[in-house]
Scaffold this active site. Sequence first.
Site, PDB file in Angstrom:
ATOM      1  N   HIS A  10     -47.045  30.049  -3.890  1.00  0.00           N
ATOM      2  CA  HIS A  10     -47.017  30.400  -2.475  1.00  0.00           C
ATOM      3  C   HIS A  10     -45.755  31.158  -2.063  1.00  0.00           C
ATOM      4  CE1 HIS A  10     -48.208  29.962   1.718  1.00  0.00           C
ATOM      5  NE2 HIS A  10     -46.983  29.535   1.997  1.00  0.00           N
TER       6      HIS A  10
ATOM      7  N   ASP B 153     -47.630  33.923   3.773  1.00  0.00           N
ATOM      8  CA  ASP B 153     -47.660  32.840   4.762  1.00  0.00           C
ATOM      9  C   ASP B 153     -47.739  33.462   6.169  1.00  0.00           C
ATOM     10  OD1 ASP B 153     -47.136  29.662   4.679  1.00  0.00           O
ATOM     11  OD2 ASP B 153     -46.150  30.454   6.445  1.00  0.00           O
TER      12      ASP B 153
ATOM     13  N   TYR C 131     -47.225  26.897  14.831  1.00  0.00           N
ATOM     14  CA  TYR C 131     -48.572  26.450  14.467  1.00  0.00           C
ATOM     15  C   TYR C 131     -49.392  26.154  15.713  1.00  0.00           C
ATOM     16  CZ  TYR C 131     -47.315  26.181   9.549  1.00  0.00           C
ATOM     17  OH  TYR C 131     -46.941  26.508   8.280  1.00  0.00           O
TER      18      TYR C 131
END
Length: 455
Positions: free
Chosen positions: A431, A226, A374
Amino acid sequence: MWLEILLALVLGFVIYWFVSQDKEETLPLEDGWWGSGARPTSEEDESICPFKVETSEEEINDLHRRIEKVRLTPSLEDSRFHYGFNSNYLKKIISYWRNEFDWRKQVEVLNRYPHFKTKIEGLDIHFIHVKPPQLPSSHTPKPLLMVHGWPGAFYEFYNIIPLLTDPKNHGLSDEHVFEVICPSIPGYGFSEASSKKGLNSVATARIFYKLMLRLGFQEFYVQGGDWGSLICTNMAQLAPRHVKGLHLNMAFILRNFYSLTLYLGPRFRKLFGYTERDMELIHPLKEKVFYTLFRESGYLHIQSTKPDTVGCALNDSPVGLAAYLLEKFSTWTNSEFRDLEDGGLERKFSLDDLLTIVMIYWTTGTITSSQRFYKENLGGNFLTDKHYRMKVHVPTGFAAFPCELMHVPEKLVKFQYPKLLSYSYMARGGHFAAFEEPELVAQDICKFVGLVERQ
């Protein structure tokens, strides 16, 4: 037919453009100040101080009051996790959280490993540092920095740490023994959030590089998935002489380039070097692309544009926060879990572990600052950022987990990481690799490090 020829020509141009960037470059090692106000004229305090996670009766009572006042919307019949987090199953989690989950006990679990804080570029950076409990005289522990992502935390690595620091007592080979450093990304959990705009993955990589130097490590390994994957990649781009090896379980390949190769790869398998296993993992193509680019990317668009708006709601409601975060631990672990009434959450994780992740965000009030990461990385024209185009000339290992959001074939990974020494198709997992399958990740790290050490 003509469309495929045109796409092949476009791909050829893209490859040529990337190859033209093939010279061994490094990112400039700049400096920053992310604390409030102007940067002080005095030298920054470089001391490293022990830190302990704590709680209080007031904190727990406030949590319980908010949980008790939750307002839920009934789920649609037979909706499972197709509309997001199923509120019928959420009721079970709420009941467990309020009546059985013991935050005080989990605080003791968190404090099992030594915690520290140190000031870097104006921010209090939190990390755990775990050394081997015992070490044969012939061994020197290898420093390994492990970096989490969103919506994770340093806690994701708690089950893999003993496999790396004390492998013999856990049934693994002790050929390679590590001392493990797991920092919290600024604005996540116990690491202080930036007061200024612009703290992106490169700035975070520089902070973590300074952390490793401050701990006395001139050479070290790094591992991440990630955001941790991008941060560790940036560390290798900033300081390739210091990063001895880079191990990843996710690769950031430019979306347009990746989508093009994903479309053309199966049609030109020999050109792209796709294996039978690659074909299995990227098909059916329409479902894979739709699943990742549309069904699972809504959060990304929100957090890349208006993180503070949704953050206001999540920071005020513990149940809302739990639903928002834990939904990712369902569908990102296995996309087929969306077809289950309980989202498959307890197939890979315990409720105690999942709620501990939620509590790290809740008690520190860092959901908004974590989402801003983000905005800082993807909110502008990130395609112009140099580090996304730069190749990484550091020995690299890659673990391809079958349930990762998007599969990246070996040839594509090697395109951006030319010194790829190890590419492993993992037997299972998604993930949250180290959290889900700590033994598989530990074994792959050791395999990769062995290749680096024998060079």
